[in-house]
Design an enzyme around this catalytic site. Structure first.
Site, PDB file in Angstrom:
ATOM      1  N   ARG A 122      -9.172   1.055   8.719  1.00 32.04           N
ATOM      2  CA  ARG A 122      -8.798  -0.329   8.990  1.00 32.04           C
ATOM      3  C   ARG A 122      -9.911  -1.064   9.729  1.00 32.04           C
ATOM      4  O   ARG A 122      -9.767  -2.240  10.023  1.00 32.04           O
ATOM      5  CB  ARG A 122      -7.543  -0.355   9.852  1.00 32.04           C
ATOM      6  CG  ARG A 122      -6.248  -0.596   9.051  1.00 32.04           C
ATOM      7  CD  ARG A 122      -5.123  -0.461  10.032  1.00 32.04           C
ATOM      8  NE  ARG A 122      -3.930  -1.164   9.725  1.00 32.04           N
ATOM      9  CZ  ARG A 122      -2.828  -0.601   9.256  1.00 32.04           C
ATOM     10  NH1 ARG A 122      -2.821   0.664   8.932  1.00 32.04           N
ATOM     11  NH2 ARG A 122      -1.743  -1.308   9.110  1.00 32.04           N
TER      12      ARG A 122
ATOM     13  N   ARG B 127      11.848  -5.925   4.617  1.00 36.34           N
ATOM     14  CA  ARG B 127      11.571  -4.491   4.444  1.00 36.34           C
ATOM     15  C   ARG B 127      12.573  -3.664   5.259  1.00 36.34           C
ATOM     16  O   ARG B 127      12.897  -3.995   6.395  1.00 36.34           O
ATOM     17  CB  ARG B 127      10.146  -4.201   4.914  1.00 36.34           C
ATOM     18  CG  ARG B 127       9.786  -2.740   4.952  1.00 36.34           C
ATOM     19  CD  ARG B 127       8.309  -2.515   4.845  1.00 36.34           C
ATOM     20  NE  ARG B 127       7.552  -2.953   6.001  1.00 36.34           N
ATOM     21  CZ  ARG B 127       6.219  -2.856   6.078  1.00 36.34           C
ATOM     22  NH1 ARG B 127       5.536  -2.367   5.059  1.00 36.34           N
ATOM     23  NH2 ARG B 127       5.588  -3.263   7.147  1.00 36.34           N
TER      24      ARG B 127
ATOM     25  N   LYS C  64       0.837  -1.216   0.000  1.00 37.92           N
ATOM     26  CA  LYS C  64       0.000   0.000   0.000  1.00 37.92           C
ATOM     27  C   LYS C  64       0.867   1.259   0.000  1.00 37.92           C
ATOM     28  O   LYS C  64       0.583   2.205  -0.712  1.00 37.92           O
ATOM     29  CB  LYS C  64      -0.897   0.059   1.256  1.00 37.92           C
ATOM     30  CG  LYS C  64      -1.899  -1.073   1.390  1.00 37.92           C
ATOM     31  CD  LYS C  64      -2.860  -0.840   2.549  1.00 37.92           C
ATOM     32  CE  LYS C  64      -2.206  -0.781   3.910  1.00 37.92           C
ATOM     33  NZ  LYS C  64      -1.584  -2.026   4.373  1.00 37.92           N
TER      34      LYS C  64
ATOM     35  N   ARG D 143      11.702  -2.091  10.661  1.00 33.81           N
ATOM     36  CA  ARG D 143      10.667  -1.570  11.545  1.00 33.81           C
ATOM     37  C   ARG D 143      10.547  -2.487  12.750  1.00 33.81           C
ATOM     38  O   ARG D 143      10.674  -3.698  12.623  1.00 33.81           O
ATOM     39  CB  ARG D 143       9.325  -1.555  10.794  1.00 33.81           C
ATOM     40  CG  ARG D 143       9.007  -0.218  10.206  1.00 33.81           C
ATOM     41  CD  ARG D 143       7.809  -0.270   9.304  1.00 33.81           C
ATOM     42  NE  ARG D 143       6.585  -0.717   9.964  1.00 33.81           N
ATOM     43  CZ  ARG D 143       5.379  -0.581   9.411  1.00 33.81           C
ATOM     44  NH1 ARG D 143       5.252  -0.017   8.232  1.00 33.81           N
ATOM     45  NH2 ARG D 143       4.311  -1.008  10.033  1.00 33.81           N
TER      46      ARG D 143
ATOM     47  N   ARG E 263      -0.353  -9.145  13.208  1.00 28.73           N
ATOM     48  CA  ARG E 263      -0.907  -8.103  12.331  1.00 28.73           C
ATOM     49  C   ARG E 263      -1.783  -8.715  11.227  1.00 28.73           C
ATOM     50  O   ARG E 263      -2.801  -8.154  10.850  1.00 28.73           O
ATOM     51  CB  ARG E 263       0.231  -7.268  11.727  1.00 28.73           C
ATOM     52  CG  ARG E 263       0.852  -6.358  12.789  1.00 28.73           C
ATOM     53  CD  ARG E 263       2.221  -5.883  12.390  1.00 28.73           C
ATOM     54  NE  ARG E 263       2.196  -4.905  11.338  1.00 28.73           N
ATOM     55  CZ  ARG E 263       3.247  -4.596  10.587  1.00 28.73           C
ATOM     56  NH1 ARG E 263       4.399  -5.205  10.783  1.00 28.73           N
ATOM     57  NH2 ARG E 263       3.149  -3.679   9.673  1.00 28.73           N
TER      58      ARG E 263
END
Ligand code: AMP
Length: 211
Positions: free
Chosen positions: A88, A123, A13, A157, A168
């Site tokens: 969300r 990531r 996203k 992160r 998540r």
């Protein structure tokens, strides 16, 4: 133009919003980035927010809605915006409606769970300017572990660990997936294959937004 990107964490996203933002000349607004900004500056809400984000849980609706409202009052939002990571929950989607905001298009990025986990574990983010890279995709930094945009050393992160990723994804399925039906019933939902190379999916996104 007001656009929402739906999709699991790690579905792309953020990457797609940033690319589309450049093409359309409207801001991409990420509630995750807003929250990370508060955590970094240590504002009075930082401790509360951290207790949710670091455990992969959603921040309570009223708190995140307040943050988004304040961001949308910024003059750069006057010609439209792209929402990345908001809404969300159905309550958040209803809050947008209650603010009188009419969304033009909702783009749902579909990616298999296995690929999501792989992407999130590789990531890398820039702690200084917020740019995002990925050592396992075509988003690799030019120099290993160094931000292309500001030269800072890239980090992972805190919530990109295997355990938090699992939480998540579970939270996403329980609380965010119902938004597919919510927006599908309003006939504004469009779907993109987020497993395709970024250049391909971003071209698809652009054509969906323009049609
Ligand atoms: P993201 O960068 O979008 O993956 O968001 C990182 C974290 O910020 C999430 O795991 C949540 O804890 C929190 N967060 C971001 N956006 C929202 C939202 N719309 N509602 C609730 N929590 C959010």
């Amino acid at each position: 133009m007001k656009i929402i990107f739906l999709g699991a964490p790690g579905s792309g996203k953020g990457t797609q919003s940033a690319l589309l933002s450049k093409k359309l000349g409207i801001p991409a607004i990420s509630t995750g980035d807003i929250i990370r900004g508060i955590l970094k500056s240590g504002g009075d809400k930082a401790e509360v927010l951290k207790s949710y984000t670091e455990n992969g849980k959603l921040v309570p609706d009223d708190l995140v809605i307040e943050l988004l409202k304040s961001r949308l009052s910024n003059p750069d939002c006057s010609k439209g915006y792209i929402l990345d990571g908001f809404p969300r929950t159905v309550a958040q989607a209803e809050a947008l409606e209650n603010m009188g905001i009419k969304i033009d298009t909702v783009i749902d990025i579909n990616v298999e769970d296995d690929l999501i986990c792989k992407r999130m574990l590789s990531r890398l983010v820039c702690p200084k300017c917020g740019s995002v890279f990925n050592s396992a995709t075509e988003m690799k930094p030019k120099v290993q572990n160094i931000c292309d945009n500001c030269g800072a050393e890239l980090i992972q992160r805190k919530d990109d660990t295997e355990e938090t990723i699992r939480t998540r994804l579970k939270v996403y399925k329980e609380q965010t997936l119902p938004l597919r039906n919510y927006y599908s019933s309003k006939k504004i939902l469009k779907t993109v294959d987020g497993g395709a190379p970024i250049s391909q999916s971003s071209a698809e996104v652009l054509s969906l937004v323009k049609n």
